[in-house]
Design a protein around this motif. Structure first.
Motif: not given
Length: 444
Positions: A207-208, A234-237, A250-252, A261-262
């Motif tokens: 997801s980023g 920066l559109d980080l997860a 967003r959950p990575p 897995v997160t």
């Protein structure tokens, strides 16, 4: 031979760290970036003025490491490096080696460690698990000030130095991390004014980008607002400071078998996706080829589940790990993944409280993948047990050989040892050893 001389040497062999080694009357001299058969011109450090002797290394030995000045006669297997920063950046040490030389050197490091431990077991060919590149990178952020003003920079450290080498692109990284240097610099410029050096760990996820910053200390409310805005821009997860969540947009996710897995912020992951898949494949193939069907398996030093989630496709798994956050991530992934057999978890320090034979004997197979220090205490308990199959995974040849010796002395036979390379251009190598009980543990 004087230690402050400029010398011409002939390289005889490669050392464990990838240095070329020249034999001289004063002892071996280690030359970075040199290959066997080459004639090289080098300079050696001046002696310690207080003693008149060679400087001491961190291991207490006389430091006979030379600086390479020129290659006067190149070996046929020398190749051009792929990165313009090679020899300046300390991240890669072998970009000058041909693939054949590199693969043989890395495999030989495992063979040598096993031989020193008295284990005479054939070692499989090196498996290339670099894949698309490393999915995680740590950049160092530093504020540098000179007569021209202040300069914020991110990069890697020079070899055996605290000097920062700014990096805008790294060829060993997964393409998903292509913008990671620019993102790290953006965040560094926000945080470096506090004056502390930073370590910025960036992971490529489904997801980023997932980022954990270390060295800054706890973030205040104003800094959190600034960082939250930066994560949006920066559109980080996910963004965290010392594992403390700042924002999760967003959950990575990290795919592990059927599971997603997160992992906990800054938690351990294998360096490459293919590296994880390769290690897990070797583990599961060992279990699948066991004489009897594996019904219950123990996964020790389980992390967030790269082996447990795949083993659960065929057997019940008990996952043991000291990091409760990693086990919680594994448990969430297990409960969200249909079709798996039961996974139970236990938070336990296996260095201080290894599983004992009475506990181990419940399982048809035991897998362990400890940190670089190895699993000496746990291996000693396994050696006393009657577990039919043991699969040992390691990232250090020396501690792997030590633990393997404990198992073989305890009545296990090494059926197969496979070296795996997911840290391309570095001295690091992974190993998977398959051990089968053939006799009773010896009494000591």
């Amino acid at each position: 031979m004087t230690l402050d001389a400029t010398l011409t040497l002939t390289i005889a062999r490669l050392g464990a760290r990838g240095d070329g080694i020249a034999d001289t009357p004063a002892g071996p001299v280690y030359v970075p970036y040199a290959l066997p058969g080459e004639t090289v011109r080098v300079s050696l450090p001046a002696p310690d003025p207080s003693t008149g002797r060679a400087a001491r290394s961190s291991m207490g030995r006389a430091d006979a490491r030379a600086a390479l000045i020129a290659v006067e006669h190149a070996a046929p297997d020398r190749r051009a490096p792929e990165c313009v920063l090679f020899t300046r950046c300390g991240g890669c040490v072998t970009q000058h080696m041909s693939e054949a030389t590199y693969g043989a050197w890395k495999r030989d490091s495992v063979v040598t460690a096993l031989a020193r431990a008295g284990i005479d077991t054939p070692v499989e060919p090196l498996v290339d698990a670099h894949g698309t590149g490393r999915r995680r990178v740590t950049f160092h952020g530093r504020r540098r000030q000179d007569a021209d003003g202040v300069d914020d920079a991110v990069g890697f450290m020079a070899a055996r130095s605290h000097d920062l080498v700014p990096v805008a692109h790294c060829p060993v990284l997964d393409p998903a991390l292509a913008r990671a240097p620019a993102v790290a610099l953006d965040l560094a410029r926000l945080l470096l004014p506090k004056g502390k050096p930073l370590d910025i760990q960036i992971t490529a996820t489904t997801s980023g980008l997932d980022i954990d910053v270390r060295g800054h200390g706890p973030a205040g409310e104003v800094e959190r607002r600034v960082l939250t805005g930066a994560a949006e821009r920066l559109d980080l997860a996910r963004l965290s400071i010392h594992g403390d969540l700042v924002v999760e947009r967003r959950p990575p996710g990290i795919a592990m078998g059927r599971g997603l897995v997160t992992p906990p912020a800054g938690g351990f992951l294998q360096a490459t996706a293919l590296g994880e898949e390769t290690l897990a494949r070797l583990v599961t193939e060992a279990c699948d080829s066991a004489p009897g069907r594996i019904k219950r398996a123990a996964d020790l030093f389980a992390g967030c589940g790269p082996f447990a989630l795949r083993l659960a496709e065929r057997a019940e798994v008990h996952a043991v790990e000291s990091a409760a956050a990693a086990l919680a991530a594994l448990d969430r992934a297990f409960r969200a993944t249909p079709g798996l057999r039961r996974i139970t978890t236990e938070a336990r320090d296996l260095f201080r409280r290894p599983l004992l034979p009475l506990e181990l004997n419940r399982y048809d197979a035991v897998v362990f993948d400890p940190p670089r220090a190895g699993a000496e205490a746990q291996a000693r308990e396994i050696a006393k047990s009657q577990v039919p199959l043991v699969v040992a995974v390691s990232c250090d040849a020396g501690t792997f050989a030590r633990d393997a010796k404990i198992l073989t002395d305890g009545g296990y036979a090494a059926a197969r040892i496979t070296p795996v390379d997911q840290f391309r251009h570095s001295p690091h190598v992974e190993m998977v050893g398959v051990f089968v009980r053939t006799g009773k543990a010896r009494r000591r």
